[in-house]
Design a protein around this motif. Sequence first.
Motif, PDB file in Angstrom:
ATOM      1  N   CYS A 190      -0.197  -3.491  -3.588  1.00  0.00           N
ATOM      2  CA  CYS A 190      -0.054  -5.309  -3.847  1.00  0.00           C
ATOM      3  C   CYS A 190       0.786  -6.159  -2.957  1.00  0.00           C
ATOM      4  O   CYS A 190       0.476  -6.484  -2.088  1.00  0.00           O
ATOM      5  N   ILE A 191       2.168  -5.492  -3.324  1.00  0.00           N
ATOM      6  CA  ILE A 191       2.860  -6.465  -3.264  1.00  0.00           C
ATOM      7  C   ILE A 191       2.897  -6.332  -1.662  1.00  0.00           C
ATOM      8  O   ILE A 191       3.926  -7.586  -0.762  1.00  0.00           O
ATOM      9  N   VAL A 192       2.686  -5.141  -1.290  1.00  0.00           N
ATOM     10  CA  VAL A 192       3.529  -4.789   0.301  1.00  0.00           C
ATOM     11  C   VAL A 192       2.317  -5.584   0.870  1.00  0.00           C
ATOM     12  O   VAL A 192       2.875  -5.742   2.195  1.00  0.00           O
ATOM     13  N   TYR A 193       1.205  -5.240   0.569  1.00  0.00           N
ATOM     14  CA  TYR A 193      -0.160  -5.647   0.859  1.00  0.00           C
ATOM     15  C   TYR A 193      -0.236  -7.065   1.136  1.00  0.00           C
ATOM     16  O   TYR A 193      -0.152  -8.102   2.272  1.00  0.00           O
ATOM     17  N   ILE A 194       0.776  -8.158   0.329  1.00  0.00           N
ATOM     18  CA  ILE A 194       1.567  -9.867   0.536  1.00  0.00           C
ATOM     19  C   ILE A 194       1.934  -9.805   1.564  1.00  0.00           C
ATOM     20  O   ILE A 194       1.881 -10.532   2.164  1.00  0.00           O
ATOM     21  N   TYR A 195       3.423  -9.077   1.602  1.00  0.00           N
ATOM     22  CA  TYR A 195       4.284  -9.578   3.109  1.00  0.00           C
ATOM     23  C   TYR A 195       3.960  -8.824   4.019  1.00  0.00           C
ATOM     24  O   TYR A 195       4.290  -8.835   4.762  1.00  0.00           O
ATOM     25  N   LYS A 196       3.455  -7.516   4.052  1.00  0.00           N
ATOM     26  CA  LYS A 196       3.546  -5.909   5.286  1.00  0.00           C
ATOM     27  C   LYS A 196       2.065  -6.277   4.783  1.00  0.00           C
ATOM     28  O   LYS A 196       1.461  -4.640   5.078  1.00  0.00           O
ATOM     29  N   GLU A 197       0.900  -6.574   5.443  1.00  0.00           N
ATOM     30  CA  GLU A 197      -0.360  -6.232   5.054  1.00  0.00           C
ATOM     31  C   GLU A 197      -0.496  -4.619   5.920  1.00  0.00           C
ATOM     32  O   GLU A 197      -1.257  -4.025   5.484  1.00  0.00           O
ATOM     33  N   ASP A 198      -0.384  -4.617   6.990  1.00  0.00           N
ATOM     34  CA  ASP A 198      -0.094  -3.295   8.340  1.00  0.00           C
ATOM     35  C   ASP A 198       0.272  -2.238   7.073  1.00  0.00           C
ATOM     36  O   ASP A 198      -0.912  -1.133   7.123  1.00  0.00           O
ATOM     37  N   ILE A 199       1.515  -2.125   7.112  1.00  0.00           N
ATOM     38  CA  ILE A 199       1.882  -1.009   6.197  1.00  0.00           C
ATOM     39  C   ILE A 199       0.995  -0.674   4.257  1.00  0.00           C
ATOM     40  O   ILE A 199       0.564   0.495   4.598  1.00  0.00           O
ATOM     41  N   ALA A 200       0.662  -1.944   4.498  1.00  0.00           N
ATOM     42  CA  ALA A 200      -0.227  -1.376   2.886  1.00  0.00           C
ATOM     43  C   ALA A 200      -2.095  -1.073   3.303  1.00  0.00           C
ATOM     44  O   ALA A 200      -2.121  -0.471   2.483  1.00  0.00           O
ATOM     45  N   ILE A 201      -2.346  -1.748   4.164  1.00  0.00           N
ATOM     46  CA  ILE A 201      -3.630  -0.789   4.909  1.00  0.00           C
ATOM     47  C   ILE A 201      -3.625   0.344   5.333  1.00  0.00           C
ATOM     48  O   ILE A 201      -4.260   1.300   4.801  1.00  0.00           O
ATOM     49  N   LEU A 202      -2.272   1.170   5.831  1.00  0.00           N
ATOM     50  CA  LEU A 202      -2.545   2.691   5.862  1.00  0.00           C
ATOM     51  C   LEU A 202      -2.156   2.978   4.504  1.00  0.00           C
ATOM     52  O   LEU A 202      -2.762   4.188   4.342  1.00  0.00           O
ATOM     53  N   ALA A 203      -1.610   2.742   3.498  1.00  0.00           N
ATOM     54  CA  ALA A 203      -0.968   2.933   2.959  1.00  0.00           C
ATOM     55  C   ALA A 203      -2.167   3.585   1.958  1.00  0.00           C
ATOM     56  O   ALA A 203      -2.358   4.498   0.934  1.00  0.00           O
ATOM     57  N   SER A 204      -3.389   2.974   1.877  1.00  0.00           N
ATOM     58  CA  SER A 204      -4.124   2.490   1.055  1.00  0.00           C
ATOM     59  C   SER A 204      -5.437   3.251   1.450  1.00  0.00           C
ATOM     60  O   SER A 204      -5.899   4.413   0.805  1.00  0.00           O
ATOM     61  N   GLN A 205      -5.128   3.463   2.634  1.00  0.00           N
ATOM     62  CA  GLN A 205      -6.328   4.472   3.635  1.00  0.00           C
ATOM     63  C   GLN A 205      -5.767   5.851   3.461  1.00  0.00           C
ATOM     64  O   GLN A 205      -6.995   6.725   3.210  1.00  0.00           O
ATOM     65  N   ILE A 206      -4.384   6.156   3.557  1.00  0.00           N
ATOM     66  CA  ILE A 206      -4.353   7.598   3.020  1.00  0.00           C
ATOM     67  C   ILE A 206      -4.488   8.214   1.746  1.00  0.00           C
ATOM     68  O   ILE A 206      -5.009   8.932   0.871  1.00  0.00           O
ATOM     69  N   LEU A 207      -4.148   6.693   0.576  1.00  0.00           N
ATOM     70  CA  LEU A 207      -4.562   6.797  -0.721  1.00  0.00           C
ATOM     71  C   LEU A 207      -5.666   7.139  -1.086  1.00  0.00           C
ATOM     72  O   LEU A 207      -6.560   8.583  -1.812  1.00  0.00           O
ATOM     73  N   VAL A 208      -6.754   6.633  -0.592  1.00  0.00           N
ATOM     74  CA  VAL A 208      -8.517   6.186  -0.509  1.00  0.00           C
ATOM     75  C   VAL A 208      -8.941   8.569  -0.141  1.00  0.00           C
ATOM     76  O   VAL A 208      -9.396   9.180  -0.847  1.00  0.00           O
ATOM     77  N   ILE A 209      -8.248   8.708   0.856  1.00  0.00           N
ATOM     78  CA  ILE A 209      -8.627  10.284   1.585  1.00  0.00           C
ATOM     79  C   ILE A 209      -8.031  11.074   0.642  1.00  0.00           C
ATOM     80  O   ILE A 209      -8.771  12.044   0.602  1.00  0.00           O
ATOM     81  N   SER A 210      -7.119  10.992   0.249  1.00  0.00           N
ATOM     82  CA  SER A 210      -6.319  11.371  -0.553  1.00  0.00           C
ATOM     83  C   SER A 210      -6.796  12.347  -1.899  1.00  0.00           C
ATOM     84  O   SER A 210      -7.357  12.734  -2.570  1.00  0.00           O
ATOM     85  N   TYR A 211      -7.323  10.894  -2.620  1.00  0.00           N
ATOM     86  CA  TYR A 211      -8.657  10.953  -3.894  1.00  0.00           C
ATOM     87  C   TYR A 211      -9.826  11.334  -3.424  1.00  0.00           C
ATOM     88  O   TYR A 211     -10.183  12.193  -4.143  1.00  0.00           O
ATOM     89  N   ALA A 212     -10.512  11.502  -2.466  1.00  0.00           N
ATOM     90  CA  ALA A 212     -11.890  11.685  -2.034  1.00  0.00           C
ATOM     91  C   ALA A 212     -11.295  13.633  -1.627  1.00  0.00           C
ATOM     92  O   ALA A 212     -12.126  14.355  -2.181  1.00  0.00           O
ATOM     93  N   LEU A 213     -10.278  13.878  -1.368  1.00  0.00           N
ATOM     94  CA  LEU A 213      -9.923  15.386  -1.207  1.00  0.00           C
ATOM     95  C   LEU A 213      -9.608  16.388  -2.446  1.00  0.00           C
ATOM     96  O   LEU A 213     -10.265  17.197  -2.565  1.00  0.00           O
TER      97      LEU A 213
END
Length: 231
Positions: A190-213
């Motif tokens: 959340c903090i990264v998303y507020i200050y560096k949205e692009d990094i948080a988006i990438l990290a969130s995408q990786i995490l969601v894909i990891s959960y799915a795998l």
Amino acid sequence: MKFNDFLTKAFPIGDPFKRDELGLIHNTIKYLAVRFSYIFYKLRISANMLDMIGALLVTPSFYLIFIALESKEISYFLIGFGILAFTIFIDFIDGPLSKMSKLRYAVGNNLDNLCPDLISWTSVIFIGYMTQNDFLSILCAINVVFFITYKVKTKKNISVNDQWLLTFLHSKFSLLSVRVLPSSIFPILCIVYIYKEDIAILASQILVISYALLSCFWVRATLKDNSAVND
């Protein structure tokens, strides 16, 4: 009842720091939690009442966090996560407090788990939102349903060779546990998303894909248990 008498009954081990296997941070939180439990005991607030208060606080806390993510205002996040942190802390307080009650409710354990479950699964949904990807957001929501249904009901079907899955998805310090996901992964994102949205988006995408795998690996592992079941 004086504190030492309360401690003897509510937390017989006395000193939480004797539990070396749980680590310094966990034991420090428990040390504080026992003392807060005593305060609530003196105020005649039961563990069940505290759990219900916590459950009610989940909605406003995530609402403020959502506003923070939308407006990129850290102040809203700090207030929202402050409330959320208290609800997480309740999970440490209610244990010793419940031992002081003369009554035992059939749904007591379920009520105890309600608040941590609400926090964990809502955190996962928010991570899906932070992917800024419709497909991954839907995948994340479906994955939450998988976690609260199939995963919970099939943990006994995980063989010894696949115990690593329990470590990642079904343990006190798993990627979904209240001690890891909403306490560290989620607020950092959340903090990264507020200050560096692009990094948080990438990290969130990786995490969601990891959960799915991991969910796919979980299904595969449970299908190895093909022993006959009698109706």
